[in-house]
Design a protein around this motif. Structure first.
Motif, PDB file in Angstrom:
ATOM      1  N   LYS A  44       1.650  -6.114  -6.787  1.00  0.00           N
ATOM      2  CA  LYS A  44       0.517  -5.202  -6.889  1.00  0.00           C
ATOM      3  C   LYS A  44       0.711  -4.051  -5.901  1.00  0.00           C
ATOM      4  N   VAL A  45       0.330  -2.854  -6.328  1.00  0.00           N
ATOM      5  CA  VAL A  45       0.405  -1.678  -5.451  1.00  0.00           C
ATOM      6  C   VAL A  45      -0.998  -1.084  -5.344  1.00  0.00           C
ATOM      7  N   VAL A  46      -1.452  -0.913  -4.105  1.00  0.00           N
ATOM      8  CA  VAL A  46      -2.721  -0.226  -3.870  1.00  0.00           C
ATOM      9  C   VAL A  46      -2.376   1.161  -3.332  1.00  0.00           C
ATOM     10  N   VAL A  47      -2.726   2.176  -4.111  1.00  0.00           N
ATOM     11  CA  VAL A  47      -2.500   3.552  -3.651  1.00  0.00           C
ATOM     12  C   VAL A  47      -3.679   3.910  -2.751  1.00  0.00           C
ATOM     13  N   GLY A  48      -3.374   4.217  -1.493  1.00  0.00           N
ATOM     14  CA  GLY A  48      -4.420   4.536  -0.515  1.00  0.00           C
ATOM     15  C   GLY A  48      -4.524   6.035  -0.316  1.00  0.00           C
ATOM     16  N   VAL A  49      -5.663   6.582  -0.728  1.00  0.00           N
ATOM     17  CA  VAL A  49      -5.882   8.034  -0.592  1.00  0.00           C
ATOM     18  C   VAL A  49      -6.635   8.274   0.710  1.00  0.00           C
ATOM     19  N   VAL A 104       0.860  -1.182   0.000  1.00  0.00           N
ATOM     20  CA  VAL A 104       0.000   0.000   0.000  1.00  0.00           C
ATOM     21  C   VAL A 104       0.899   1.235   0.000  1.00  0.00           C
ATOM     22  N   CYS A 105       0.609   2.170  -0.898  1.00  0.00           N
ATOM     23  CA  CYS A 105       1.298   3.474  -0.910  1.00  0.00           C
ATOM     24  C   CYS A 105       0.291   4.529  -0.429  1.00  0.00           C
ATOM     25  N   PRO A 106       0.351   4.891   0.854  1.00  0.00           N
ATOM     26  CA  PRO A 106      -0.673   5.796   1.393  1.00  0.00           C
ATOM     27  C   PRO A 106      -0.270   7.259   1.290  1.00  0.00           C
ATOM     28  N   GLY A 107      -1.268   8.129   1.330  1.00  0.00           N
ATOM     29  CA  GLY A 107      -0.951   9.554   1.353  1.00  0.00           C
ATOM     30  C   GLY A 107      -2.199  10.402   1.242  1.00  0.00           C
ATOM     31  N   SER A 108      -2.018  11.698   1.440  1.00  0.00           N
ATOM     32  CA  SER A 108      -3.121  12.636   1.249  1.00  0.00           C
ATOM     33  C   SER A 108      -3.300  12.924  -0.241  1.00  0.00           C
ATOM     34  N   TYR A 109      -2.196  13.006  -0.941  1.00  0.00           N
ATOM     35  CA  TYR A 109      -2.213  13.256  -2.393  1.00  0.00           C
ATOM     36  C   TYR A 109      -3.097  14.455  -2.746  1.00  0.00           C
ATOM     37  N   ASP A 110      -2.829  15.567  -2.088  1.00  0.00           N
ATOM     38  CA  ASP A 110      -3.671  16.753  -2.304  1.00  0.00           C
ATOM     39  C   ASP A 110      -2.868  17.901  -2.919  1.00  0.00           C
ATOM     40  N   PRO A 111      -2.529  17.834  -4.175  1.00  0.00           N
ATOM     41  CA  PRO A 111      -2.800  16.773  -5.137  1.00  0.00           C
ATOM     42  C   PRO A 111      -1.555  15.905  -5.346  1.00  0.00           C
ATOM     43  N   VAL A 112      -1.727  14.852  -6.168  1.00  0.00           N
ATOM     44  CA  VAL A 112      -0.592  14.010  -6.547  1.00  0.00           C
ATOM     45  C   VAL A 112       0.436  14.854  -7.301  1.00  0.00           C
ATOM     46  N   LYS A 117      -8.410  10.849  -6.012  1.00  0.00           N
ATOM     47  CA  LYS A 117      -8.354   9.476  -6.547  1.00  0.00           C
ATOM     48  C   LYS A 117      -8.320   9.493  -8.078  1.00  0.00           C
ATOM     49  N   ALA A 118      -9.171  10.321  -8.676  1.00  0.00           N
ATOM     50  CA  ALA A 118      -9.244  10.377 -10.147  1.00  0.00           C
ATOM     51  C   ALA A 118      -7.914  10.859 -10.745  1.00  0.00           C
ATOM     52  N   PHE A 119      -7.289  11.847 -10.120  1.00  0.00           N
ATOM     53  CA  PHE A 119      -5.974  12.320 -10.599  1.00  0.00           C
ATOM     54  C   PHE A 119      -4.956  11.177 -10.564  1.00  0.00           C
ATOM     55  N   LEU A 120      -4.991  10.412  -9.477  1.00  0.00           N
ATOM     56  CA  LEU A 120      -4.029   9.307  -9.327  1.00  0.00           C
ATOM     57  C   LEU A 120      -4.295   8.209 -10.343  1.00  0.00           C
ATOM     58  N   GLU A 121      -5.580   7.909 -10.574  1.00  0.00           N
ATOM     59  CA  GLU A 121      -5.911   6.865 -11.548  1.00  0.00           C
ATOM     60  C   GLU A 121      -5.411   7.258 -12.928  1.00  0.00           C
ATOM     61  N   ASP A 122      -5.587   8.514 -13.262  1.00  0.00           N
ATOM     62  CA  ASP A 122      -5.129   9.001 -14.561  1.00  0.00           C
ATOM     63  C   ASP A 122      -3.600   8.915 -14.656  1.00  0.00           C
ATOM     64  N   VAL A 133      -3.748  17.850 -13.278  1.00  0.00           N
ATOM     65  CA  VAL A 133      -3.612  18.489 -11.958  1.00  0.00           C
ATOM     66  C   VAL A 133      -3.206  19.950 -12.140  1.00  0.00           C
ATOM     67  N   ALA A 134      -2.256  20.187 -13.023  1.00  0.00           N
ATOM     68  CA  ALA A 134      -1.797  21.559 -13.272  1.00  0.00           C
ATOM     69  C   ALA A 134      -2.962  22.435 -13.731  1.00  0.00           C
ATOM     70  N   GLN A 135      -3.775  21.877 -14.598  1.00  0.00           N
ATOM     71  CA  GLN A 135      -4.936  22.631 -15.113  1.00  0.00           C
ATOM     72  C   GLN A 135      -5.906  22.995 -13.999  1.00  0.00           C
ATOM     73  N   GLN A 136      -6.238  22.002 -13.194  1.00  0.00           N
ATOM     74  CA  GLN A 136      -7.200  22.220 -12.106  1.00  0.00           C
ATOM     75  C   GLN A 136      -6.655  23.176 -11.048  1.00  0.00           C
ATOM     76  N   LEU A 137      -5.362  23.061 -10.769  1.00  0.00           N
ATOM     77  CA  LEU A 137      -4.747  23.960  -9.786  1.00  0.00           C
ATOM     78  C   LEU A 137      -4.841  25.405 -10.275  1.00  0.00           C
ATOM     79  N   ALA A 138      -4.548  25.588 -11.553  1.00  0.00           N
ATOM     80  CA  ALA A 138      -4.590  26.944 -12.118  1.00  0.00           C
ATOM     81  C   ALA A 138      -5.994  27.525 -11.991  1.00  0.00           C
TER      82      ALA A 138
END
Ligand code: PNS
Length: 167
Positions: free
Chosen positions: A35-40, A10-18, A58-63, A156-161
């Motif tokens: 297998k790696v499960v990214v835990g948000v 498991v790779c955990p984190g806040s990922y705000d944003p990735v 989650k969607a940013f990470l999936e992409d 992510v860059a787009q949304q942040l802007a």
């Protein structure tokens, strides 16, 4: 010879944003584990309200990890070690940048080991190119209109802007 159990991390984190630093660590972990499960984490305890919702993060990470066949992303709201157990993981893998990360990670490692000694915390050193990179720093840059396109995935860059730029 009997088939071995898949090695799951498991790779955990806040990922705000990735950031690209997170993507680098997840990619490197995916080469070591089956297998790696990214835990948000849904609502980080030690941080203020997140900029992005858990589903957005989650969607940013999936992409960003779509090209990695053995990576999946899930939101979790319980203890990290419980989430890891649910996923059948034997390890929690995180990135380590500078000495400043060490103290926090040392504490987390000890707490998690108290709760679940069978789950090993493992650390991958950040690549030099990302050793300075944090979600917080990226948000600060974007707030003042700085160009973060080299530091985070394109969506992510787009949304942040859009969300942060001060007029
Ligand atoms: O990206 P972050 O903010 O450094 O990630 C921190 C995270 C999500 C790894 C940590 O806050 C966490 O594990 N939270 C879940 C609750 C938990 O299990 N805490 C640690 C043991 S008490």
């Amino acid at each position: 010879m009997s088939a071995e159990k898949p090695r799951i991390a498991v790779c955990p984190g806040s990922y705000d944003p990735v950031t690209n630093g997170h993507v680098d660590i997840i990619g490197r972990a995916s080469r070591v584990f089956d297998k790696v499960v990214v835990g948000v984490v849904n609502q980080p305890v030690r941080k203020q309200k997140t900029l992005f919702t858990a589903e957005e993060r989650k969607a940013f990470l999936e992409d960003a990890t779509a090209d990695l066949g053995n990576v999946e992303v899930e939101v979790f709201s319980n203890l990290l070690v419980e989430f890891a157990r649910e996923k059948g993981a034997t390890a929690v893998v995180k990135g380590l940048r500078a000495i400043s990360d060490f103290e926090y990670e040392f504490e987390m490692n000890q707490l998690n080991r108290l709760l679940a000694a069978e789950i090993e915390s493992m650390y991958i050193f950040a690549s030099a190119a990302y050793s300075f990179l944090s979600s917080t720093g990226v948000k600060e840059m974007a707030t003042f209109g700085g160009d973060v396109s080299e530091l985070v995935p394109e969506p992510v860059a787009q949304q942040l802007a859009e969300r942060l730029k001060r007029s």
